[in-house]
Design a protein around this motif. Structure first.
Motif, mmCIF file in Angstrom:
data_model
loop_
_atom_site.group_PDB
_atom_site.id
_atom_site.type_symbol
_atom_site.label_atom_id
_atom_site.label_comp_id
_atom_site.label_asym_id
_atom_site.label_seq_id
_atom_site.Cartn_x
_atom_site.Cartn_y
_atom_site.Cartn_z
ATOM 1 N N HIS A 65 0.842 -1.186 0.000
ATOM 2 C CA HIS A 65 0.000 0.000 0.000
ATOM 3 C C HIS A 65 0.882 1.243 0.000
ATOM 4 C CE1 HIS A 65 -3.133 2.846 0.994
ATOM 5 N NE2 HIS A 65 -4.048 1.888 0.939
ATOM 6 N N PRO A 66 0.650 2.198 -0.902
ATOM 7 C CA PRO A 66 1.521 3.382 -0.961
ATOM 8 C C PRO A 66 1.494 4.225 0.298
ATOM 9 C CG PRO A 66 -0.407 3.634 -2.390
ATOM 10 C CD PRO A 66 -0.395 2.213 -1.940
ATOM 11 N N CYS A 67 0.452 4.071 1.110
ATOM 12 C CA CYS A 67 0.348 4.850 2.347
ATOM 13 C C CYS A 67 0.833 4.070 3.565
ATOM 14 C CB CYS A 67 -1.092 5.311 2.576
ATOM 15 S SG CYS A 67 -1.723 6.396 1.289
ATOM 16 N N LEU A 68 1.488 2.923 3.356
ATOM 17 C CA LEU A 68 1.945 2.128 4.486
ATOM 18 C C LEU A 68 2.894 2.892 5.400
ATOM 19 C CD1 LEU A 68 1.934 -0.578 5.953
ATOM 20 C CD2 LEU A 68 3.796 -1.323 4.454
ATOM 21 N N PRO A 69 3.872 3.659 4.865
ATOM 22 C CA PRO A 69 4.726 4.438 5.784
ATOM 23 C C PRO A 69 3.931 5.452 6.612
ATOM 24 C CG PRO A 69 5.711 4.316 3.591
ATOM 25 C CD PRO A 69 4.317 3.794 3.470
ATOM 26 N N LEU A 70 2.912 6.055 6.012
ATOM 27 C CA LEU A 70 2.075 6.988 6.768
ATOM 28 C C LEU A 70 1.273 6.251 7.831
ATOM 29 C CD1 LEU A 70 0.698 9.199 3.838
ATOM 30 C CD2 LEU A 70 2.739 9.552 5.222
ATOM 31 N N THR A 71 0.806 5.057 7.494
ATOM 32 C CA THR A 71 0.045 4.268 8.462
ATOM 33 C C THR A 71 0.896 3.941 9.682
ATOM 34 O OG1 THR A 71 -1.213 3.287 6.634
ATOM 35 C CG2 THR A 71 -1.307 2.159 8.756
ATOM 36 N N LYS A 72 2.161 3.595 9.456
ATOM 37 C CA LYS A 72 3.043 3.281 10.581
ATOM 38 C C LYS A 72 3.207 4.473 11.508
ATOM 39 C CE LYS A 72 5.866 -0.268 8.314
ATOM 40 N NZ LYS A 72 7.229 -0.639 7.866
ATOM 41 N N ILE A 73 3.386 5.653 10.927
ATOM 42 C CA ILE A 73 3.584 6.847 11.753
ATOM 43 C C ILE A 73 2.317 7.187 12.528
ATOM 44 C CG2 ILE A 73 3.975 9.338 11.647
ATOM 45 C CD1 ILE A 73 5.865 8.828 9.331
ATOM 46 N N LEU A 74 1.188 7.213 11.837
ATOM 47 C CA LEU A 74 -0.061 7.634 12.464
ATOM 48 C C LEU A 74 -0.603 6.589 13.430
ATOM 49 C CD1 LEU A 74 -1.751 9.234 9.336
ATOM 50 C CD2 LEU A 74 -0.913 10.440 11.349
ATOM 51 N N SER A 75 -0.181 5.351 13.278
ATOM 52 C CA SER A 75 -0.659 4.285 14.158
ATOM 53 C C SER A 75 0.335 3.969 15.264
ATOM 54 C CB SER A 75 -0.938 3.017 13.335
ATOM 55 O OG SER A 75 -1.879 3.271 12.310
ATOM 56 N N SER A 76 1.264 4.881 15.516
ATOM 57 C CA SER A 76 2.313 4.632 16.505
ATOM 58 C C SER A 76 1.872 4.935 17.928
ATOM 59 C CB SER A 76 3.546 5.478 16.164
ATOM 60 O OG SER A 76 3.222 6.869 16.176
ATOM 61 N N GLY A 77 0.650 5.453 18.116
ATOM 62 C CA GLY A 77 0.168 5.757 19.456
ATOM 63 C C GLY A 77 0.651 7.077 20.001
ATOM 64 N N THR A 78 1.124 7.967 19.132
ATOM 65 C CA THR A 78 1.632 9.267 19.599
ATOM 66 C C THR A 78 0.776 10.429 19.112
ATOM 67 O OG1 THR A 78 3.115 9.432 17.669
ATOM 68 C CG2 THR A 78 4.001 8.410 19.667
ATOM 69 N N PHE A 79 -0.362 10.141 18.469
ATOM 70 C CA PHE A 79 -1.252 11.191 17.984
ATOM 71 C C PHE A 79 -2.517 11.215 18.847
ATOM 72 C CE2 PHE A 79 1.503 10.646 14.400
ATOM 73 C CZ PHE A 79 1.574 11.903 13.820
#
Length: 1241
Positions: A380-394
């Motif tokens: 998925h082209p948004c996989l790197p974004l998913t990792k960042i946003l799903s890191s529990g820091t937002f």
């Protein structure tokens, strides 16, 4: 001979392979293989340890190894085995097995080290004094034993740590958090697979999860049976979705919404069509569900790889109510999972929806882990974004009545309408502002009732990154009342996004005054009587500095623009003073060489800034490491609050406090402490914890002294700050913070020391090898990539304005002439004693005074093996000093020059020198390099690049040293392609990203004629035959390299190769053929080459070459641009039916008064006191007074979805380059308030 002797032969080959992998970054590749093939890697790791245990047993019998050491080593490996748990490849860095493994591997190493040292010493002694032939293991055998039996298993575990950085999202089970300390039902944190997290809604609610709505239809899309799916693998064969989405706005209150948001892709790759329709107008026949997940809200729209994706939150948990004493809840939720759904294509729809979902969670997790080793056909082209946003820091606010991005005092100062407007926030901390902006603008264009209904659904989520923690605790009540007082202690850290990134990739300050790792941390303590807020900030040292190359535990720091940092430094401080009032900096850097360099420069810049900004700015230098070394952490806690400057400012700044029943502000904080260390993580967090406690004690001593002895209060306070330090450290450095064991318990323990050591090793690995990919993902999310376009929502009126503005750019911009001197010289590793003025100012008689000097050097150091492995920067510094000294000694010099930036790669170096007065208007200066020697592994050949923006015109300068050898033309072409493809600046910029590019290089292209002919033509100054045989001209004509570049006429003799100290071509044994190896090539509409020649210096075997360019520098007048935009909008809106719009727009012209300013004021006379000299109303318009309202970024202000009124006010709010005020001067008083018509909000 024992078995170990024969094993050593294999170990020699393995050691050679290990070294080769290390040089070629192969270990990183191995770690990636471990992550991608975790199941196989787990089997290999376990069986490998069993094999090592067996080898220990065999060595005991065949090589007579001691029993006790052998048993201990076997025990160590049994402990190593425990790390291969069911969570593999995820290893908890704080687990007992991992911490034990770290301790045991050190112990195992020294036990065997002392053993082999003893027996080898005894063997030497026996041979020397007794003459007997006592046999001891040789070096190869000992090294083999250590490599296999001591270090191999720990190395495998260390490489597997990469999975921790690329970890999949945690489960939706509510994690342990200070916010849930009072909830006994809270479950421990569990990490589960992405497969399970996607389908958690199918298994029922996991314990601790609280849904934010009861009714939701998720995201649905119409079927597209005509789309061919034959090329997709079987697991992707599911009902596809057409290029449109219709997510129902999820209510956060009971009931379903009456309207639906419909998303559809527009005509361009970055344009979407959005409609807010009544639910009954949407035909739902033939629709398929895109996800089973409960949609919590929308983060925005982003364009990735020519597809537009809608980002929605699919899992979040409530942290708690940060201020229960408020009239309405102020609750916070943490984001755990985010999904991206394409508007253009069904390729990225959820491929698992069509599969059965009746099996339980354990089966799902097992199924996922079976497929974890299988590489997906599509990522998925948004996989790197998913990792960042799903890191529990937002985090985001759960109610629309409060703004999580703004501190308490700012929120309470707003009026009722602004406080409930989701478009009112502190845009410094809203991380999804870039992807949410188009939807916020769409919301603004809705009518009042539609906007109110959309807001009621709370579908649009502004999110912050950082940390939020909440504790509720009982405190002793007065004697008259037996009921305890329930207090709430909250900690909110808001990380700034304007200079966001990872540890070694983002340091210092940028030209706009934004510094790296900038965090605003607010301690909130509330009871039924008062609510107290105390704010601190942290941020990187606000200078231009960075760390390049491989960084280990010794920090190599480079101040990149030492003479051009003051404007950006003062911009940063001005912004802080406007926001917070007085500023007191606490600098925790030590006295080590690199940290001392930053400390001295920091203090020098601050002293200069105080002369311009006044006495509301101060600094305290506190060598944290030295104090801890002498007296421990307890000394810091005891002594820091007692330092006179700190103690005074604690009292002077105070805190903000409001009445709990009325929200009326009683006291307001007057200033903030700005704390920094090198990373602004561990030391900074420790000191901020102390300052927070000191200020909170001040408040408690005023209202309820007995509360200062509450054990639970300070225990919770320590826990919050420890969690805060860990969270911020994971964001910036990839691991938890150091010293948190002391922060939590107040004691330094062995487990804490081992944990800190483990984190330090993990940081070194993650920051050097994994953070570059993470940095690209962060830049993509924030819209910082050079080729990225912001998604806009179609609006014909604003689209027309945008197109008209692009056509009429000449009406709001001007050009100025600039002179750029460019020179290149291969130094042959020498330092010459002759004057450089004939090269630096070659046309002095023509009154040519360059604004910018760009100097490229090759072989600035001898290209020896030692220099290639570890470059010595001393030669570069010597040449910097020599060049600047020559400029200073120039007769009749009218301008002062400063070294703006220098960059070095082994022997290749590039200097950019500018007039001092231009340093503040040259921005975004970046340097980078690219190796080309030994297939990109060696820096003996390669390129160095520096890019910059001069007003609104960008330049890229590249100096290079290409492959040598007369016949190696193809290698030189390959080097050129490697450089153009691989020379990357920050935020995705490459050489091709720039409008104006100049190469100044030793290209090493030769002349294809025999030696006598070349020398004869050169001596006769007959250049045409030489030019016809020039290799560089041939590759340009054939398109093999340098396509699109131009070069001036070659009217000077070949510059290579001479006898040093003479003007004679090479007379050595090799008798090299003369050639034009040193060249200057360029492309760009702003460049005009006026002089191209060489200088007759004799200090090297090459002659230096120079070129003088006249450049057109474009300067955009933002006020005129905004005024023209507003004028165009008004005329488009007022167009009557049948009226020719093109003719009407063509007749529009800006008034002559727009952008014109009166003469500057003096101490005796101000412009507003002169009759008839008042400015036009349009020039005096100001943005709304509420500084916390979302402030648009001016470089994106031409979004078709942004209103032109906002364009206009944003342009007026732009900050001009700051000019320091000399000592003793005072700025004139502000103009009086205008009467009559008020400025628009």
């Amino acid at each position: 001979m024992g078995l170990l002797y024969y094993v050593s032969y294999f170990s020699v080959l393995a050691a050679f392979g290990f070294v080769t992998l290390s040089l070629a970054s192969g270990l990183l590749y191995v770690s990636e293989l471990i992550e991608e093939h975790s199941r196989l890697a787990k089997q290999i790791g376990q069986r490998g340890i069993y094999t090592i245990i067996l080898l220990h047993v065999l060595f005991y019998f065949t090589d007579s190894l001691p029993l006790l050491q052998t048993v201990f080593s076997i025990t160590c490996h049994v402990v190593y085995l425990q790390n291969f748990s069911y969570t593999w490849p995820l290893i908890s860095l704080s687990s007992p097995t991992f911490l034990g493994s770290c301790a045991l591997v050190i112990a195992d190493h020294f036990i065997w080290f002392f053993y082999f040292s003893r027996i080898t010493h005894e063997a030497r002694y026996a041979r020397a004094y007794r003459g007997n032939g006592l046999k001891a293991p040789g070096f190869t055998e000992i090294a083999s034993f250590f490599g296999i039996c001591v270090w191999l298993a720990p190395l495998f575990l260390f490489l597997s740590l990469s999975a921790n950085d690329n970890a999949l999202p945690t489960s939706t089970a509510e994690p342990v958090s200070p916010s849930m300390a009072t909830n006994p039902a809270t479950t421990a944190p569990t990490r589960i697979s992405l497969f399970r997290s996607i389908f958690s809604s199918s298994f029922g609610k996991l314990p601790g999860v609280r849904s934010r709505q009861d009714a939701n239809e998720g995201i649905i899309a119409p079927r597209s049976p005509n789309i061919t799916r034959g090329s997709l693998p079987a697991q992707y064969s599911h009902p596809p979705a057409s290029p449109s989405l219709a997510p129902l706005a999820p209510p956060r209150s009971p009931g379903r919404p009456r309207r639906v948001l419909v998303f559809r892709a527009g005509q361009s790759r970055s344009q979407a069509i959005v409609k807010f329709l009544p639910s009954k107008e949407v035909d739902r026949t033939g629709l398929v569900k895109l996800t089973n997940r409960t949609v919590k809200g929308c983060l925005g729209l982003i364009s990735v790889d020519n597809d537009i994706f809608l980002a929605v939150v699919t899992s979040a948990t409530e942290i708690g109510n940060t201020r229960p004493s408020a009239h309405e809840p102020e609750s916070v939720a943490r984001i755990h999972e985010v999904g991206f759904y394409s508007l253009n294509s069904s390729t990225w729809d959820d491929p698992l929806l069509s599969e059965p979902t009746t099996f339980g969670p354990e089966a799902v997790d097992s199924s996922f882990r079976e497929s974890y080793t299988t590489t997906s056909v599509f990522e998925h082209p948004c996989l790197p974004l998913t990792k960042i946003l799903s890191s529990g820091t937002f985090y985001y606010a759960m109610e629309p009545t409060w703004d999580l991005s703004s501190r308490l005092a700012v929120r309470l100062a707003r009026d009722a309408a602004s406080s409930r407007d989701i478009g009112t926030f502190d845009e410094r901390f809203i991380w999804n502002e870039y992807i949410l902006r188009s939807l916020l603008d769409f919301r603004e264009r809705l009518d009042f009732h539609e906007r109110e209904e959309l807001d009621r659904c709370q579908f649009l989520i502004p999110a912050i990154q950082g940390y939020v923690g909440v504790f509720s605790l009982p405190l002793r009540a007065p004697p008259t009342d037996g009921a305890p007082t329930v207090a709430t202690l909250a900690l909110i850290s808001r990380l700034g996004w304007k200079r966001a990134g990872t540890r070694f990739n983002t340091r210092g300050v940028d030209d706009d005054g934004n510094c790296a790792n900038f965090v605003e941390t607010e301690t909130v303590f509330s009871t039924d009587q008062h609510c107290v807020s105390y704010v601190q900030i942290r941020g990187s040292v606000p200078l231009f500095w960075e760390q390049q190359g491989l960084q280990t535990f010794g920090q190599r720091i480079q101040i990149t623009r030492p003479h051009a940092s003051q404007p950006a430094f003062e911009r940063h401080l001005v912004q802080l003073m406007e926001e917070y009032g007085m500023i007191h900096a606490i600098n925790l850097l030590g006295t080590k060489e690199n940290e001392a360099l930053l400390t001295n420069s920091y203090g020098q810049h601050l002293r200069m800034a105080r002369s311009a900004l006044g006495d509301n700015l101060d600094i305290t230098h506190f060598d944290f490491h030295n104090i801890v070394r002498l007296g421990g952490h307890e000394t810091v806690i005891k002594n820091l609050p007692k330092i006179e400057s700190v103690e005074d400012h604690v009292d002077k700044f105070g805190f903000s406090m409001c009445d709990a029943s009325t929200d009326e502000i009683i006291t307001d904080q007057k200033g903030v402490f700005r704390t920094n260390c090198l990373d602004c993580l561990d030391r900074t967090n420790f000191v901020q914890d102390i300052l927070s406690k000191t200020t909170l004690e001040q408040y408690l001593n005023l209202v309820r002294r007995e509360w200062t002895t509450s054990v639970q209060l300070w225990s919770n306070h320590r826990e919050l700050w420890a969690e805060n330090g860990d969270a911020l450290s994971r964001i910036y450095a990839g691991t938890g913070a150091l010293n948190t064991s002391f922060t939590r318990s107040g004691k330094r323990t062995l487990a804490g020391v081992l944990s800190d050591a483990t984190k330090s090793v993990s940081r070194a690995y993650i920051n050097n090898f994994q953070d570059k990919g993470k940095q690209v993902a962060i830049d993509m999310f924030l819209g910082n990539l050079s080729d990225q376009r912001q998604v806009t929502i179609r609006d014909p009126i604003h689209d027309t304005v945008h197109e008209a503005l692009e056509r009429r750019w000449a009406e709001y911009s001007t050009t100025k002439k600039a002179t750029i001197m460019v020179g290149t010289w291969n130094l042959n590793g020498r330092i010459t004693g002759e004057s450089l003025l004939p090269w630096l100012f070659p046309r002095d008689g023509m009154d040519v005074r360059p604004d910018i000097l760009v100097l490229g050097f090759q072989e600035i150091v001898p290209l020896t093996a030692q220099q290639i492995v570890q470059t010595d920067p001393e030669k570069r510094r010597l040449w910097e000093k020599k060049v600047m000294d020559n400029i200073e000694r120039k007769p009749g010099r009218k301008s002062r020059y400063v070294l703006l930036r220098s960059e070095q790669l082994v022997g290749t170096a590039l200097f950019v020198i500018v007039k001092e007065e231009l340093a503040s208007v040259i921005r975004n200066v970046e340097g980078t390099s690219r190796k080309t020697g030994l297939r990109g592994m060696s820096g003996n050949k390669g390129a160095v690049g520096i890019r910059l923006d001069y007003y609104d015109t960008n330049f890229c300068f590249v100096t290079a040293h290409l492959a040598a050898g007369h016949s190696n033309m193809e290698e030189r072409n390959a080097d050129y392609r490697t450089i153009t493809d691989g020379l990357h600046f920050q935020k995705g910029k490459t050489i091709a990203s720039h409008d104006n590019v100049i190469w100044l290089a030793d290209t090493n292209y030769r002349i294809d004629l025999d030696n006598p002919a070349v020398r004869a033509y050169a001596e006769a100054d007959d250049f045409d035959p030489l030019f016809a045989a020039d290799q560089l001209r041939h590759v340009i004509d054939t398109g093999a390299a340098f396509v699109g570049y131009e070069e001036g006429p070659l009217l000077f003799r070949p510059t290579y190769r001479y006898d040093v100290g003479t003007n004679n071509y090479d007379t050595s044994e090799k008798m090299r053929i003369p050639a034009w190896t040193d060249r200057i090539l360029y492309r760009g509409p702003a460049l005009d080459l006026t002089v191209y020649s060489r200088t007759e210096l004799r200090g090297s075997d090459h002659k230096p070459v120079f070129g003088i360019f006249k450049a057109d520098i474009r300067i955009v007048d933002t006020v005129k641009k905004a005024a023209l935009s507003q004028l165009l909008l008004e005329n488009i809106v007022s167009t009557e039916p049948g009226e020719n719009l093109d003719e009407k727009l063509a007749s529009i012209a800006l008034p002559d008064t727009v952008g014109e300013l009166p003469p500057p004021s003096t101490d005796e006379k101000a412009w507003w006191d002169t009759p008839g000299k008042s400015l036009p109303l349009s020039v005096l318009e100001k943005p709304r007074s509420d500084s916390r309202t979302s402030r648009r970024r001016p470089w994106r202000s031409l979004s078709p979805t942004t209103s032109d009124e906002e364009l206009y006010t944003s342009a007026l709010a732009l900050q001009a380059p700051l000019t320091p005020v000399p000592v003793g001067t005072r700025r004139p008083p502000p103009p009086p308030p205008r009467s009559g018509k008020e400025s628009k909000d």
